[in-house]
Design a protein around this motif. Structure first.
Motif, PDB file in Angstrom:
ATOM      1  N   ALA A  30       0.794  -1.209  -0.037  1.00 44.66           N
ATOM      2  CA  ALA A  30       0.059  -0.092  -0.048  1.00 44.66           C
ATOM      3  C   ALA A  30       0.808   1.336  -0.188  1.00 44.66           C
ATOM      4  O   ALA A  30       0.380   2.236  -0.622  1.00 44.66           O
ATOM      5  CB  ALA A  30      -0.974  -0.142   1.053  1.00 44.66           C
ATOM      6  N   HIS A  31       2.177   1.227   0.598  1.00 43.91           N
ATOM      7  CA  HIS A  31       2.846   2.439   0.656  1.00 43.91           C
ATOM      8  C   HIS A  31       3.585   2.672  -0.603  1.00 43.91           C
ATOM      9  O   HIS A  31       3.157   4.088  -1.054  1.00 43.91           O
ATOM     10  CB  HIS A  31       3.997   2.272   1.741  1.00 43.91           C
ATOM     11  CG  HIS A  31       3.440   2.024   3.169  1.00 43.91           C
ATOM     12  ND1 HIS A  31       2.696   3.331   3.801  1.00 43.91           N
ATOM     13  CD2 HIS A  31       3.157   1.120   3.802  1.00 43.91           C
ATOM     14  CE1 HIS A  31       2.575   2.682   5.022  1.00 43.91           C
ATOM     15  NE2 HIS A  31       2.710   1.385   5.106  1.00 43.91           N
ATOM     16  N   ARG A  33       2.081   2.129  -3.607  1.00 42.87           N
ATOM     17  CA  ARG A  33       0.839   2.594  -4.422  1.00 42.87           C
ATOM     18  C   ARG A  33       0.580   3.890  -3.828  1.00 42.87           C
ATOM     19  O   ARG A  33       0.329   4.893  -4.948  1.00 42.87           O
ATOM     20  CB  ARG A  33      -0.256   1.710  -3.975  1.00 42.87           C
ATOM     21  CG  ARG A  33      -0.423   0.557  -4.954  1.00 42.87           C
ATOM     22  CD  ARG A  33      -1.587  -0.144  -4.948  1.00 42.87           C
ATOM     23  NE  ARG A  33      -2.114  -0.822  -3.742  1.00 42.87           N
ATOM     24  CZ  ARG A  33      -1.890  -1.816  -3.285  1.00 42.87           C
ATOM     25  NH1 ARG A  33      -0.940  -2.566  -3.781  1.00 42.87           N
ATOM     26  NH2 ARG A  33      -2.322  -1.984  -1.872  1.00 42.87           N
ATOM     27  N   ALA A  34       0.614   4.332  -2.403  1.00 43.79           N
ATOM     28  CA  ALA A  34       0.181   5.563  -2.038  1.00 43.79           C
ATOM     29  C   ALA A  34       1.403   6.649  -2.568  1.00 43.79           C
ATOM     30  O   ALA A  34       1.163   7.645  -3.076  1.00 43.79           O
ATOM     31  CB  ALA A  34       0.321   5.514  -0.498  1.00 43.79           C
ATOM     32  N   GLU A  37       0.614   7.145  -6.177  1.00 41.13           N
ATOM     33  CA  GLU A  37      -0.637   8.176  -6.514  1.00 41.13           C
ATOM     34  C   GLU A  37      -0.157   9.461  -6.183  1.00 41.13           C
ATOM     35  O   GLU A  37      -0.579  10.403  -6.842  1.00 41.13           O
ATOM     36  CB  GLU A  37      -1.652   7.593  -5.641  1.00 41.13           C
ATOM     37  CG  GLU A  37      -2.191   6.424  -6.369  1.00 41.13           C
ATOM     38  CD  GLU A  37      -3.352   5.534  -5.367  1.00 41.13           C
ATOM     39  OE1 GLU A  37      -3.755   6.015  -4.378  1.00 41.13           O
ATOM     40  OE2 GLU A  37      -3.509   4.573  -5.599  1.00 41.13           O
ATOM     41  N   ASN A  38       0.439   9.732  -5.065  1.00 38.85           N
ATOM     42  CA  ASN A  38       0.778  10.959  -4.734  1.00 38.85           C
ATOM     43  C   ASN A  38       1.665  11.770  -5.645  1.00 38.85           C
ATOM     44  O   ASN A  38       1.543  13.059  -6.093  1.00 38.85           O
ATOM     45  CB  ASN A  38       1.661  11.085  -3.517  1.00 38.85           C
ATOM     46  CG  ASN A  38       0.835  10.666  -2.180  1.00 38.85           C
ATOM     47  OD1 ASN A  38      -0.575  10.473  -2.690  1.00 38.85           O
ATOM     48  ND2 ASN A  38       1.409  10.499  -1.029  1.00 38.85           N
ATOM     49  N   GLU A 231       8.836  -1.177   0.837  1.00 38.20           N
ATOM     50  CA  GLU A 231       7.470  -0.485   1.347  1.00 38.20           C
ATOM     51  C   GLU A 231       8.055   0.759   2.294  1.00 38.20           C
ATOM     52  O   GLU A 231       7.438   1.797   2.758  1.00 38.20           O
ATOM     53  CB  GLU A 231       6.857  -1.307   2.148  1.00 38.20           C
ATOM     54  CG  GLU A 231       5.811  -2.063   1.366  1.00 38.20           C
ATOM     55  CD  GLU A 231       4.648  -1.445   0.886  1.00 38.20           C
ATOM     56  OE1 GLU A 231       4.619  -0.878  -0.060  1.00 38.20           O
ATOM     57  OE2 GLU A 231       3.491  -1.227   1.684  1.00 38.20           O
ATOM     58  N   VAL A 238       6.192   8.898   1.022  1.00 37.76           N
ATOM     59  CA  VAL A 238       5.108   9.702   1.326  1.00 37.76           C
ATOM     60  C   VAL A 238       5.341  10.923   2.195  1.00 37.76           C
ATOM     61  O   VAL A 238       4.731  12.094   1.923  1.00 37.76           O
ATOM     62  CB  VAL A 238       4.075   8.795   1.798  1.00 37.76           C
ATOM     63  CG1 VAL A 238       2.624   9.232   2.218  1.00 37.76           C
ATOM     64  CG2 VAL A 238       3.542   7.628   0.744  1.00 37.76           C
TER      65      VAL A 238
END
Ligand SMILES: *Cc1c(COP(=O)(O)O)cnc(C)c1O
Length: 368
Positions: A30-31, A33-34, A37-38, A231, A238
């Motif tokens: 998920a990290h 992907r985040a 996306e950011n 990750e 992030v």
């Protein structure tokens, strides 16, 4: 020692990384992907693909376009070696292009001469050198005119813009670095951005062993690499991205103050190309020609006085490897000869005080 650079790592960065390490999920989650996306949202592209470093990003960009043996790729003469090395690592040949004296990006007029010449160019890879925008508008126009894809080496330029449009968002693909010398860092790390769904898919396949990212059950559709980001690096990315604007504003304020300190002196301060936002990944001044001839001694003298400085970046055609491949000589790239010989990078980081800056400027001027 007044350091050249110190990464901006705060308590929230450390907390984010620790949390991932405790979670037990260390890769492709998920990290990542985040972080993707950011970055895509920030640059304004539909897709972003995180990879192990920017050198990998540049190489995958070329491979995604099927650049290989027999192909030629236009690159500026003045850059970190990765820009030209990746072309060779794909089996293709770099064609060096001289730079502009403002901003130090690939000179669109020199590029136009190369494109009008007999050698067919398969891709154009401009660099937003030291965090200054190249004339990417003119370069992408030339790319469209000759139907040649543009890959932006935006390693140093996350957050730089031209006419309000971000670095990395102009070409078919843009590549960013998160090495500790860049404004946002994940230790090692890289990111590709693109608006093309087909290229995004090819990049995802190449980064992860050839695994089809869209198949319901594992299937492999190419011979891919393992160039994944972890990750915990992505979690750091992030939290770092969340502070990007204040980080860049601080760098710009420090750059402005240096330029005030050197006003009226023989030291030439960097210019911000018209219509652009420079993010000063490196703050490089130009030394007067006589001082430039003694640059190594000057760097050593400043170090003796507890000030860390270095050259701007490299004249790639004059390194042993590329000079012997291409038989280049001084005079082939006159603007690069001049800028590469005179540039001196000064300390620039979030913990640099007013006092430090004053001492850097006065010590440099006294040592000329
Ligand atoms: C830093 C840099 C790279 C390489 O980035 P890594 O993440 O260290 O692989 C490529 N091109 C330019 C212009 C750079 O400054």
């Amino acid at each position: 020692m007044i350091r050249l650079t110190i990464p901006d790592i705060d308590a929230d960065d450390i907390a984010a990384v620790s949390e991932v390490l405790r979670s037990g999920y260390l890769v492709q989650g998920a990290h990542v992907r985040a972080f993707e996306e950011n970055t895509a949202a920030y640059v304004g592209t539909a897709y972003a693909v995180a990879v192990a470093n920017c050198t990998a990003a540049l190489q995958l960009a070329l491979l995604a376009l099927d650049v290989g043996p027999g192909d030629r790729v236009a690159v500026p003469a003045f850059s970190w070696l990765a820009t030209a090395n990746v072309v060779v690592l794909c089996g293709a040949e770099p064609v060096f292009v001289d730079i502009e004296r403002c901003g130090y990006g690939m000179d669109p007029d020199a590029l136009a001469s190369v494109l009008a010449g007999p050698a067919r160019i398969s891709a154009i890879m401009p660099v937003h050198a030291l965090g200054a925008m190249a004339r990417i508008d003119a370069i992408t126009d030339l790319g469209s005119q000759y139907d040649i894809p543009v890959i932006e080496d935006a390693a140093c330029a996350l957050g730089a813009t031209l006419d309000g449009r971000p670095a990395g968002g102009w070409g078919a693909m843009g590549c960013f670095s998160f090495h500790p010398r860049k404004a946002v860092t994940t230790g090692e790390g890289g990111m590709l951005v693109t608006g093309d769904v087909g290229l995004a898919r090819r990049l995802r396949i190449l980064r992860n062993h050839g695994l089809d990212p869209d198949a319901a059950t594992p299937d492999f559709v190419a011979a891919g690499f393992n160039l994944r980001l972890t990750e915990f690096q992505a979690a750091l990315g992030v939290t770092q991205m969340a502070k990007l604007e204040p980080t860049l504003e601080r760098r710009r304020a420090l750059a402005k103050r240096y330029s005030e300190l050197f006003a009226g002196s023989p030291v030439v301060t960097p210019r911000e190309p018209a219509g652009s936002r420079h993010v000063y990944q490196t703050y490089a001044v130009l030394l007067p020609p006589d001082a430039a001839r003694q640059r190594s001694a000057l760097i050593a003298e400043l170090r003796r006085q507890e000030i860390e400085t270095t050259i701007g970046t490299y004249h790639m055609p004059l390194t042993t490897f590329f000079r012997s491949r291409g038989h280049y000589a001084p005079g082939d790239f006159p603007a690069t000869d001049d800028i590469a010989g005179r540039a001196l990078a000064l300390p620039l980081h979030g913990r640099l005080s007013d006092e430090d800056q004053t001492r850097v400027a006065s010590t440099l001027l006294a040592s000329l």
